[in-house]
Design a protein around this motif. Structure first.
Motif, PDB file in Angstrom:
ATOM      1  N   SER A  22      -4.941   8.900  -0.318  1.00 19.43           N
ATOM      2  CA  SER A  22      -6.172   8.782  -1.079  1.00 19.43           C
ATOM      3  C   SER A  22      -5.965   7.917  -2.319  1.00 19.43           C
ATOM      4  CB  SER A  22      -6.675  10.167  -1.486  1.00 19.43           C
ATOM      5  OG  SER A  22      -7.852  10.058  -2.240  1.00 19.43           O
ATOM      6  N   ALA A  23      -4.882   8.145  -3.035  1.00 20.82           N
ATOM      7  CA  ALA A  23      -4.587   7.365  -4.240  1.00 20.82           C
ATOM      8  C   ALA A  23      -4.428   5.881  -3.917  1.00 20.82           C
ATOM      9  CB  ALA A  23      -3.331   7.901  -4.927  1.00 20.82           C
ATOM     10  N   ALA A  24      -3.952   5.583  -2.719  1.00 17.27           N
ATOM     11  CA  ALA A  24      -3.782   4.185  -2.300  1.00 17.27           C
ATOM     12  C   ALA A  24      -5.096   3.566  -1.820  1.00 17.27           C
ATOM     13  CB  ALA A  24      -2.728   4.103  -1.193  1.00 17.27           C
ATOM     14  N   GLY A  25      -6.172   4.364  -1.790  1.00 19.96           N
ATOM     15  CA  GLY A  25      -7.472   3.849  -1.374  1.00 19.96           C
ATOM     16  C   GLY A  25      -7.612   3.672   0.124  1.00 19.96           C
ATOM     17  N   GLY A  29     -13.969   8.874   0.859  1.00 22.36           N
ATOM     18  CA  GLY A  29     -14.846   9.976   1.261  1.00 22.36           C
ATOM     19  C   GLY A  29     -14.122  11.012   2.087  1.00 22.36           C
ATOM     20  N   SER A  30     -14.736  11.399   3.186  1.00 24.15           N
ATOM     21  CA  SER A  30     -14.126  12.408   4.061  1.00 24.15           C
ATOM     22  C   SER A  30     -13.532  11.780   5.308  1.00 24.15           C
ATOM     23  CB  SER A  30     -15.151  13.485   4.444  1.00 24.15           C
ATOM     24  OG  SER A  30     -16.203  12.905   5.173  1.00 24.15           O
ATOM     25  N   SER A  31     -13.189  10.502   5.224  1.00 28.11           N
ATOM     26  CA  SER A  31     -12.599   9.839   6.391  1.00 28.11           C
ATOM     27  C   SER A  31     -11.096  10.075   6.421  1.00 28.11           C
ATOM     28  CB  SER A  31     -12.886   8.336   6.365  1.00 28.11           C
ATOM     29  OG  SER A  31     -12.190   7.722   5.301  1.00 28.11           O
ATOM     30  N   GLY A  32     -10.548  10.026   7.598  1.00 27.33           N
ATOM     31  CA  GLY A  32      -9.108  10.154   7.779  1.00 27.33           C
ATOM     32  C   GLY A  32      -8.660  11.589   7.972  1.00 27.33           C
ATOM     33  N   ASN A  33      -7.521  11.740   8.627  1.00 27.19           N
ATOM     34  CA  ASN A  33      -6.950  13.058   8.871  1.00 27.19           C
ATOM     35  C   ASN A  33      -5.460  12.923   9.120  1.00 27.19           C
ATOM     36  OD1 ASN A  33      -7.226  12.350  11.886  1.00 27.19           O
ATOM     37  ND2 ASN A  33      -9.338  12.466  11.189  1.00 27.19           N
ATOM     38  N   VAL A  34      -4.751  14.025   8.869  1.00 22.29           N
ATOM     39  CA  VAL A  34      -3.292  14.049   8.956  1.00 22.29           C
ATOM     40  C   VAL A  34      -2.887  15.317   9.695  1.00 22.29           C
ATOM     41  CG1 VAL A  34      -1.150  14.129   7.605  1.00 22.29           C
ATOM     42  CG2 VAL A  34      -3.106  12.814   6.756  1.00 22.29           C
ATOM     43  N   SER A  35      -1.865  15.202  10.539  1.00 24.75           N
ATOM     44  CA  SER A  35      -1.336  16.404  11.200  1.00 24.75           C
ATOM     45  C   SER A  35       0.181  16.334  11.261  1.00 24.75           C
ATOM     46  CB  SER A  35      -1.900  16.560  12.619  1.00 24.75           C
ATOM     47  OG  SER A  35      -1.368  15.577  13.488  1.00 24.75           O
ATOM     48  N   VAL A  36       0.775  17.512  11.398  1.00 27.66           N
ATOM     49  CA  VAL A  36       2.219  17.661  11.582  1.00 27.66           C
ATOM     50  C   VAL A  36       2.414  18.643  12.726  1.00 27.66           C
ATOM     51  CG1 VAL A  36       4.360  18.521  10.546  1.00 27.66           C
ATOM     52  CG2 VAL A  36       2.772  17.165   9.172  1.00 27.66           C
ATOM     53  N   ARG A  37       3.349  18.326  13.611  1.00 27.40           N
ATOM     54  CA  ARG A  37       3.652  19.244  14.704  1.00 27.40           C
ATOM     55  C   ARG A  37       4.829  20.113  14.290  1.00 27.40           C
ATOM     56  NH1 ARG A  37       4.483  16.876  20.550  1.00 27.40           N
ATOM     57  NH2 ARG A  37       5.851  15.508  19.383  1.00 27.40           N
ATOM     58  N   VAL A  38       4.654  21.419  14.429  1.00 24.42           N
ATOM     59  CA  VAL A  38       5.723  22.388  14.165  1.00 24.42           C
ATOM     60  C   VAL A  38       5.853  23.237  15.424  1.00 24.42           C
ATOM     61  CG1 VAL A  38       6.528  24.293  12.722  1.00 24.42           C
ATOM     62  CG2 VAL A  38       5.198  22.443  11.690  1.00 24.42           C
ATOM     63  N   SER A  49     -12.970  17.297   5.651  1.00 23.66           N
ATOM     64  CA  SER A  49     -12.319  17.379   4.342  1.00 23.66           C
ATOM     65  C   SER A  49     -12.101  16.008   3.727  1.00 23.66           C
ATOM     66  CB  SER A  49     -10.970  18.094   4.474  1.00 23.66           C
ATOM     67  OG  SER A  49     -10.079  17.298   5.223  1.00 23.66           O
ATOM     68  N   SER A  50     -11.933  15.990   2.430  1.00 20.63           N
ATOM     69  CA  SER A  50     -11.565  14.779   1.712  1.00 20.63           C
ATOM     70  C   SER A  50     -10.069  14.835   1.458  1.00 20.63           C
ATOM     71  CB  SER A  50     -12.311  14.717   0.377  1.00 20.63           C
ATOM     72  OG  SER A  50     -11.759  13.718  -0.442  1.00 20.63           O
ATOM     73  N   LEU A  51      -9.355  13.777   1.806  1.00 19.73           N
ATOM     74  CA  LEU A  51      -7.906  13.797   1.624  1.00 19.73           C
ATOM     75  C   LEU A  51      -7.520  13.932   0.160  1.00 19.73           C
ATOM     76  CD1 LEU A  51      -6.508  11.254   4.235  1.00 19.73           C
ATOM     77  CD2 LEU A  51      -7.173  13.640   4.501  1.00 19.73           C
ATOM     78  N   ARG A  52      -8.382  13.525  -0.747  1.00 22.35           N
ATOM     79  CA  ARG A  52      -8.037  13.626  -2.167  1.00 22.35           C
ATOM     80  C   ARG A  52      -8.158  15.048  -2.686  1.00 22.35           C
ATOM     81  NH1 ARG A  52     -12.632  14.291  -4.955  1.00 22.35           N
ATOM     82  NH2 ARG A  52     -14.490  13.352  -4.067  1.00 22.35           N
ATOM     83  N   VAL A  93      -1.018  10.199  11.329  1.00 23.58           N
ATOM     84  CA  VAL A  93      -1.937   9.857  10.248  1.00 23.58           C
ATOM     85  C   VAL A  93      -2.997   8.941  10.855  1.00 23.58           C
ATOM     86  CG1 VAL A  93      -2.200   8.689   8.024  1.00 23.58           C
ATOM     87  CG2 VAL A  93      -0.127  10.039   8.500  1.00 23.58           C
ATOM     88  N   HIS A  94      -4.261   9.342  10.740  1.00 25.17           N
ATOM     89  CA  HIS A  94      -5.384   8.569  11.285  1.00 25.17           C
ATOM     90  C   HIS A  94      -6.316   8.252  10.120  1.00 25.17           C
ATOM     91  CE1 HIS A  94      -9.390   8.757  13.655  1.00 25.17           C
ATOM     92  NE2 HIS A  94      -8.974   7.516  13.559  1.00 25.17           N
ATOM     93  N   LEU A  95      -6.458   6.977   9.804  1.00 23.99           N
ATOM     94  CA  LEU A  95      -7.244   6.564   8.642  1.00 23.99           C
ATOM     95  C   LEU A  95      -8.399   5.654   9.018  1.00 23.99           C
ATOM     96  CD1 LEU A  95      -4.311   5.711   6.224  1.00 23.99           C
ATOM     97  CD2 LEU A  95      -5.663   7.808   6.299  1.00 23.99           C
ATOM     98  N   HIS A  96      -9.369   5.617   8.143  1.00 31.04           N
ATOM     99  CA  HIS A  96     -10.498   4.704   8.243  1.00 31.04           C
ATOM    100  C   HIS A  96     -10.525   3.928   6.931  1.00 31.04           C
ATOM    101  CE1 HIS A  96     -12.560   6.804  11.691  1.00 31.04           C
ATOM    102  NE2 HIS A  96     -11.634   7.670  11.331  1.00 31.04           N
ATOM    103  N   SER A  97      -9.567   3.047   6.748  1.00 29.43           N
ATOM    104  CA  SER A  97      -9.490   2.316   5.489  1.00 29.43           C
ATOM    105  C   SER A  97     -10.722   1.442   5.310  1.00 29.43           C
ATOM    106  CB  SER A  97      -8.236   1.450   5.459  1.00 29.43           C
ATOM    107  OG  SER A  97      -8.388   0.337   6.304  1.00 29.43           O
ATOM    108  N   PRO A  98     -11.084   1.149   4.070  1.00 36.27           N
ATOM    109  CA  PRO A  98     -12.251   0.287   3.841  1.00 36.27           C
ATOM    110  C   PRO A  98     -12.108  -1.074   4.533  1.00 36.27           C
ATOM    111  CG  PRO A  98     -11.537   1.293   1.786  1.00 36.27           C
ATOM    112  CD  PRO A  98     -10.507   1.638   2.820  1.00 36.27           C
ATOM    113  N   TYR A  99     -10.894  -1.592   4.601  1.00 35.38           N
ATOM    114  CA  TYR A  99     -10.681  -2.900   5.206  1.00 35.38           C
ATOM    115  C   TYR A  99     -10.919  -2.862   6.717  1.00 35.38           C
ATOM    116  CZ  TYR A  99      -8.587  -3.380   0.658  1.00 35.38           C
ATOM    117  OH  TYR A  99      -8.378  -3.349  -0.682  1.00 35.38           O
ATOM    118  N   ALA A 100     -10.382  -1.849   7.388  1.00 26.39           N
ATOM    119  CA  ALA A 100     -10.587  -1.728   8.834  1.00 26.39           C
ATOM    120  C   ALA A 100     -12.054  -1.477   9.149  1.00 26.39           C
ATOM    121  CB  ALA A 100      -9.721  -0.604   9.403  1.00 26.39           C
ATOM    122  N   THR A 101     -12.707  -0.666   8.318  1.00 27.38           N
ATOM    123  CA  THR A 101     -14.119  -0.388   8.531  1.00 27.38           C
ATOM    124  C   THR A 101     -14.954  -1.644   8.340  1.00 27.38           C
ATOM    125  OG1 THR A 101     -13.782   1.892   7.824  1.00 27.38           O
ATOM    126  CG2 THR A 101     -16.045   1.073   7.801  1.00 27.38           C
ATOM    127  N   ALA A 102     -14.634  -2.432   7.323  1.00 22.91           N
ATOM    128  CA  ALA A 102     -15.369  -3.684   7.084  1.00 22.91           C
ATOM    129  C   ALA A 102     -15.225  -4.634   8.266  1.00 22.91           C
ATOM    130  CB  ALA A 102     -14.875  -4.351   5.807  1.00 22.91           C
TER     131      ALA A 102
END
Length: 123
Positions: A22-25, A29-38, A49-52, A93-102
């Motif tokens: 989130s800090a890296a931009g 908003g509520s785009s993107g999601n992160v998971s870890v397998r245990v 959710s919002s990553l921030r 890590v699955h993101l919807h960065s502003p650049y990819a969205t644009a």
């Protein structure tokens, strides 16, 4: 690289990663999601959710331990498919960065106007 062995460690690592992304931009908003397998479980950011702002208590585990537990991201099938395709993977890590969205909003490549092919499906 730290090996994550417990769900508590996974929750803490997810929140740290979310804050950094989130800090890296990279996740407005509520785009993107992160998971870890245990083991056989997937620990993931909750849906909507919002990553921030996500907290360790909001991070969801699947299968859920109890009724009313946080629901994992609606993108969970994507995460599960990545883990199935890459058995050694321990995080997604699955993101919807502003650049990819644009870029995805550009006209289709076959219109003669787009510099890149569309990267999101049309609805």
């Amino acid at each position: 690289m730290t090996t994550i062995r417990t769900e508590a460690e996974a929750r803490a690592a997810i929140v740290r990663a979310c804050r950094q992304l989130s800090a890296a931009g990279l996740s407005p908003g509520s785009s993107g999601n992160v998971s870890v397998r245990v083991g056989s479980r997937i620990i993931a950011t909750p849906t909507g959710s919002s990553l921030r702002a996500v907290t360790e208590d909001e991070v969801a585990a699947t299968p859920a331990d109890q009724e009313g537990a946080p629901r994992p991201t609606k993108e969970l099938p994507l995460h599960a498919a990545m883990y199935a395709a890459h058995p050694d993977a321990t995080a997604v890590v699955h993101l919807h960065s502003p650049y990819a969205t644009a870029i995805a909003c550009l006209p289709p490549a076959d219109s003669g106007y787009a510099p890149l092919p569309r990267s999101l499906p049309t609805v």
